[in-house]
Design an enzyme around this catalytic site. Structure first.
Site, mmCIF file in Angstrom:
data_model
loop_
_atom_site.group_PDB
_atom_site.id
_atom_site.type_symbol
_atom_site.label_atom_id
_atom_site.label_comp_id
_atom_site.label_asym_id
_atom_site.label_seq_id
_atom_site.Cartn_x
_atom_site.Cartn_y
_atom_site.Cartn_z
ATOM 1 N N ASN A 67 0.845 -1.199 0.000
ATOM 2 C CA ASN A 67 0.000 0.000 0.000
ATOM 3 C C ASN A 67 0.882 1.252 0.000
ATOM 4 O O ASN A 67 2.106 1.155 -0.031
ATOM 5 C CB ASN A 67 -0.952 -0.016 1.209
ATOM 6 C CG ASN A 67 -0.188 -0.075 2.500
ATOM 7 O OD1 ASN A 67 0.508 0.859 2.862
ATOM 8 N ND2 ASN A 67 -0.283 -1.202 3.204
ATOM 9 N N ASP A 126 -4.366 -6.550 5.519
ATOM 10 C CA ASP A 126 -5.322 -7.413 6.221
ATOM 11 C C ASP A 126 -5.284 -8.835 5.674
ATOM 12 O O ASP A 126 -5.606 -9.788 6.367
ATOM 13 C CB ASP A 126 -6.734 -6.847 6.083
ATOM 14 C CG ASP A 126 -6.896 -5.589 6.931
ATOM 15 O OD1 ASP A 126 -6.348 -5.556 8.044
ATOM 16 O OD2 ASP A 126 -7.537 -4.629 6.465
ATOM 17 N N LYS A 129 7.640 -16.935 -11.268
ATOM 18 C CA LYS A 129 6.809 -15.822 -11.742
ATOM 19 C C LYS A 129 5.520 -16.377 -12.366
ATOM 20 O O LYS A 129 5.583 -17.285 -13.208
ATOM 21 C CB LYS A 129 7.604 -15.028 -12.778
ATOM 22 C CG LYS A 129 6.955 -13.747 -13.177
ATOM 23 C CD LYS A 129 7.824 -12.979 -14.150
ATOM 24 C CE LYS A 129 6.990 -11.881 -14.783
ATOM 25 N NZ LYS A 129 7.610 -11.367 -15.999
ATOM 26 N N PRO A 163 -2.749 -11.995 10.635
ATOM 27 C CA PRO A 163 -3.033 -11.759 12.068
ATOM 28 C C PRO A 163 -3.259 -10.274 12.308
ATOM 29 O O PRO A 163 -2.638 -9.436 11.651
ATOM 30 C CB PRO A 163 -1.762 -12.234 12.770
ATOM 31 C CG PRO A 163 -0.705 -12.253 11.718
ATOM 32 C CD PRO A 163 -1.386 -12.471 10.404
ATOM 33 N N ASP A 164 -4.169 -9.959 13.228
ATOM 34 C CA ASP A 164 -4.369 -8.553 13.600
ATOM 35 C C ASP A 164 -3.385 -8.266 14.741
ATOM 36 O O ASP A 164 -3.614 -8.644 15.892
ATOM 37 C CB ASP A 164 -5.819 -8.327 14.034
ATOM 38 C CG ASP A 164 -6.115 -6.842 14.194
ATOM 39 O OD1 ASP A 164 -5.220 -6.117 14.699
ATOM 40 O OD2 ASP A 164 -7.204 -6.404 13.807
ATOM 41 N N ILE A 165 -2.295 -7.594 14.406
ATOM 42 C CA ILE A 165 -1.189 -7.432 15.365
ATOM 43 C C ILE A 165 -1.627 -6.651 16.594
ATOM 44 O O ILE A 165 -1.407 -7.061 17.734
ATOM 45 C CB ILE A 165 0.004 -6.724 14.682
ATOM 46 C CG1 ILE A 165 0.449 -7.497 13.443
ATOM 47 C CG2 ILE A 165 1.163 -6.558 15.667
ATOM 48 C CD1 ILE A 165 1.440 -6.758 12.557
ATOM 49 N N PHE A 220 -4.287 3.353 15.027
ATOM 50 C CA PHE A 220 -4.658 4.352 14.025
ATOM 51 C C PHE A 220 -5.840 3.814 13.223
ATOM 52 O O PHE A 220 -5.981 2.605 13.046
ATOM 53 C CB PHE A 220 -3.493 4.608 13.051
ATOM 54 C CG PHE A 220 -2.582 5.710 13.503
ATOM 55 C CD1 PHE A 220 -1.646 5.481 14.488
ATOM 56 C CD2 PHE A 220 -2.670 6.983 12.945
ATOM 57 C CE1 PHE A 220 -0.803 6.490 14.909
ATOM 58 C CE2 PHE A 220 -1.840 8.002 13.356
ATOM 59 C CZ PHE A 220 -0.899 7.756 14.344
ATOM 60 N N LYS A 272 -13.247 0.545 15.793
ATOM 61 C CA LYS A 272 -11.946 -0.134 15.897
ATOM 62 C C LYS A 272 -11.382 -0.047 17.318
ATOM 63 O O LYS A 272 -10.783 -0.989 17.824
ATOM 64 C CB LYS A 272 -10.941 0.465 14.906
ATOM 65 C CG LYS A 272 -11.181 -0.018 13.497
ATOM 66 C CD LYS A 272 -10.258 0.611 12.490
ATOM 67 C CE LYS A 272 -10.681 0.177 11.104
ATOM 68 N NZ LYS A 272 -10.153 1.012 10.032
ATOM 69 N N LYS A 283 -10.895 -3.669 18.857
ATOM 70 C CA LYS A 283 -9.503 -4.100 19.043
ATOM 71 C C LYS A 283 -9.040 -3.898 20.485
ATOM 72 O O LYS A 283 -7.877 -4.133 20.801
ATOM 73 C CB LYS A 283 -8.594 -3.344 18.073
ATOM 74 C CG LYS A 283 -8.897 -3.663 16.601
ATOM 75 C CD LYS A 283 -7.903 -3.013 15.662
ATOM 76 C CE LYS A 283 -8.299 -3.217 14.217
ATOM 77 N NZ LYS A 283 -7.224 -3.725 13.372
HETATM 78 O O1 PMT Z 1 3.028 6.099 6.480
HETATM 79 P P1 PMT Z 1 2.422 7.424 6.069
HETATM 80 O O2 PMT Z 1 2.527 7.670 4.586
HETATM 81 O O3 PMT Z 1 2.972 8.559 6.889
HETATM 82 O O4 PMT Z 1 0.845 7.367 6.366
HETATM 83 C C1 PMT Z 1 0.398 7.255 7.686
HETATM 84 C C2 PMT Z 1 -0.830 6.334 7.793
HETATM 85 C C3 PMT Z 1 -1.988 6.971 7.047
HETATM 86 C C4 PMT Z 1 -0.530 4.961 7.183
HETATM 87 C C5 PMT Z 1 -1.112 6.177 9.331
HETATM 88 O O5 PMT Z 1 -1.396 7.449 9.861
HETATM 89 C C6 PMT Z 1 -2.297 5.248 9.583
HETATM 90 O O6 PMT Z 1 -3.440 5.638 9.565
HETATM 91 N N1 PMT Z 1 -1.985 3.937 9.828
HETATM 92 C C7 PMT Z 1 -2.974 2.868 9.984
HETATM 93 C C8 PMT Z 1 -3.551 2.574 8.645
HETATM 94 C C9 PMT Z 1 -4.486 1.392 8.629
HETATM 95 O O7 PMT Z 1 -4.252 0.526 7.847
HETATM 96 O O8 PMT Z 1 -5.432 1.375 9.477
HETATM 97 P P2 PMT Z 1 -6.463 0.120 9.651
HETATM 98 O O9 PMT Z 1 -7.759 0.751 9.819
HETATM 99 O O10 PMT Z 1 -6.342 -0.901 8.590
HETATM 100 O O11 PMT Z 1 -5.953 -0.584 10.973
HETATM 101 C C10 PMT Z 1 -6.359 -0.142 12.275
HETATM 102 C C11 PMT Z 1 -5.257 -0.406 13.284
HETATM 103 O O12 PMT Z 1 -4.964 -1.796 13.354
HETATM 104 C C12 PMT Z 1 -3.935 0.266 12.939
HETATM 105 O O13 PMT Z 1 -3.366 0.693 14.139
HETATM 106 C C13 PMT Z 1 -3.107 -0.837 12.302
HETATM 107 O O14 PMT Z 1 -1.713 -0.652 12.491
HETATM 108 C C14 PMT Z 1 -3.601 -2.051 13.069
HETATM 109 N N2 PMT Z 1 -3.583 -3.320 12.298
HETATM 110 C C15 PMT Z 1 -4.360 -3.489 11.207
HETATM 111 C C16 PMT Z 1 -4.375 -4.693 10.568
HETATM 112 C C17 PMT Z 1 -3.576 -5.750 11.046
HETATM 113 N N3 PMT Z 1 -3.565 -6.919 10.449
HETATM 114 N N4 PMT Z 1 -2.814 -5.550 12.126
HETATM 115 C C18 PMT Z 1 -2.785 -4.363 12.766
HETATM 116 O O15 PMT Z 1 -2.067 -4.208 13.753
#
Ligand code: PMT
Length: 405
Positions: free
Chosen positions: A207, A276, A286, A304-306, A322, A336, A340
């Protein structure tokens, strides 16, 4: 991060002196008070008028007839840090020998314990055994020597001797003035950047995360006196000074690193944009186009959701997440937060072109598990990171343990 800190910036006569203007701007923006002190030769490269305008202080130099007889002692006592940048080969030789024949060298003689130097010169001058020996001796006295870097030089050649860039120097100043870390300092672990899930040896699912927000948080956490580790997916950012960095690729690797540090983690911030899903299988070769088919079906499996795993663990640290959303920001972020089991979530609106992913700016609102809402506003990621770390310290109660540092 440097709010209230006093930096005495010594400028000697080298072409890199022009970079001081940007360094002063960055220092002031970070909240530091800056006093410039220039040698006569430095004035061939920068003017007193420019330095006064940028620092809002009268620059100190040998030609100032109104200067106090003990100006060097006063200046050395005033400063939290004395940085000589650029430091010429001649100036380094004076520092090594203890020569004090002008205002700057006299000040440095008095304030050597607070001294850092950023050498800048032609590579032959830098590699001269005399300069190398001088730098070695200076370092052995505990004086910080920052750089030089390799690259294009003003003399038209390329090699070692280039002064570090203002942003790199700012980072080092931050680290030098940050609270000292001990084994007992609280530890903060931050995930940053994207994750990469391989499809075959050349293709991947990833991403647009640049890591800027996560690295800004790491810089802010270190400046706040936390032992900071950033676990980052592939990004092209330098590691903030004083921060430990662990590079990973996939979500699974990121999870393993996070969990291995969990027993000693006091604060966890999940800023990474974690995939995800990942391909169910990674093709060893390839993937080829199949004749007569216009479609390719990929089977993805959940990663896994870390952060959720961290928040349910027995050794649960204070957990901040975030939410990057393009719509229904508040509702999705709060969902969230609850699902979470987080302590706090930073909702960032990534629908705007000028903020969020791969931008220097962001727009953040914090929601905490007690129902609190804190608007951090829109702006520079570094400024927002500092506000967010302050809020995390307040909510976690870790501010009270600053004496650990
Ligand atoms: O890196 P930059 O270009 O500076 O951009 C910053 C950002 C926009 C990436 C950052 O500010 C941000 O929003 N990061 C989280 C982005 C995200 O994918 O959010 P989410 O809604 O998918 O996940 C929610 C939370 O679960 C996040 O804290 C994420 O780190 C965590 N997560 C999600 C999926 C997963 N499998 N494991 C996780 O730990």
């Amino acid at each position: 991060m440097l709010k209230g800190k006093k930096v005495l910036l010594g400028i000697t006569g080298g072409i890199a002196a022009y970079k001081c203007c940007e360094l002063i701007r960055l220092l002031r923006k970070s909240g530091a008070e800056v006093q410039a002190m220039v040698t006569r030769h430095a004035l061939d490269f920068v003017t007193l008028t420019v330095l006064k305008a940028l620092t809002s202080n009268e620059p100190l130099w040998d030609g100032d007839s109104g200067r106090l007889p003990i100006e060097h002692i006063r200046a050395a006592e005033w400063a939290d840090l004395i940085l000589v940048a650029p430091a010429t080969g001649n100036f380094l030789a004076k520092v090594r020998a203890g020569i004090a024949d002008d205002l700057l060298s006299t000040t440095v003689l008095a304030g050597w314990q607070k001294l850092a130097v950023a050498p800048a010169m032609n590579s032959q001058m830098y590699l001269n055994p005399a300069t190398q020996e001088n730098i070695g001796v200076i370092r052995s006295r505990g004086i910080r020597v920052w750089g030089p870097a390799s690259g294009d030089l003003a003399c038209g050649t390329s090699g070692e001797g280039r002064m570090l860039e203002p942003k790199e120097l700012l980072d080092l100043i931050d680290d030098a003035l940050a609270p000292r870390l001990t084994e007992k300092s609280p530890r903060c672990v931050i995930t940053a950047g994207p994750t990469v899930e391989m499809l075959d040896p050349v293709r991947m699912l990833t991403n647009r995360s640049s890591g800027k927000m996560g690295f800004a948080l790491a810089r802010a956490a270190r400046a706040a006196g936390l032992r900071t580790t950033v676990i980052s997916g592939p990004v092209s950012l330098p590691t903030p000074a004083g921060v430990e960095r662990i590079n990973v690729q996939s979500a699974a690797e990121m999870r393993d690193q996070v969990l291995s540090l969990l027993p000693e983690t006091d604060i966890f911030i999940g800023c990474a944009a974690v995939a995800d899903f990942r391909p169910a299988t990674v093709s060893p070769q390839k993937i080829k186009k199949v004749k007569g088919t216009d479609e390719l079906t990929l089977t993805l499996v959940k990663n896994p959701d870390i952060i959720a795993e961290v928040a349910r663990s027995e050794q649960r640290p204070f957990t901040a997440g975030f939410a990057a959303e393009t719509e229904n920001l508040e509702a999705y972020a709060k969902r969230k937060l609850t699902e979470k089991n987080l302590d706090i979530i930073a909702a960032n609106d990534v629908s705007r072109k000028d903020s969020g992913f791969d931008s220097d700016k962001n727009s953040i609102t914090l929601y905490d598990r007690e129902g609190g809402k804190t608007e951090l506003g829109s702006g520079d990621k570094q400024e927002l990171a500092e506000r967010m770390v302050r809020e995390i310290l307040r909510l976690s109660g870790i501010t009270e343990h600053r004496s650990w540092c």
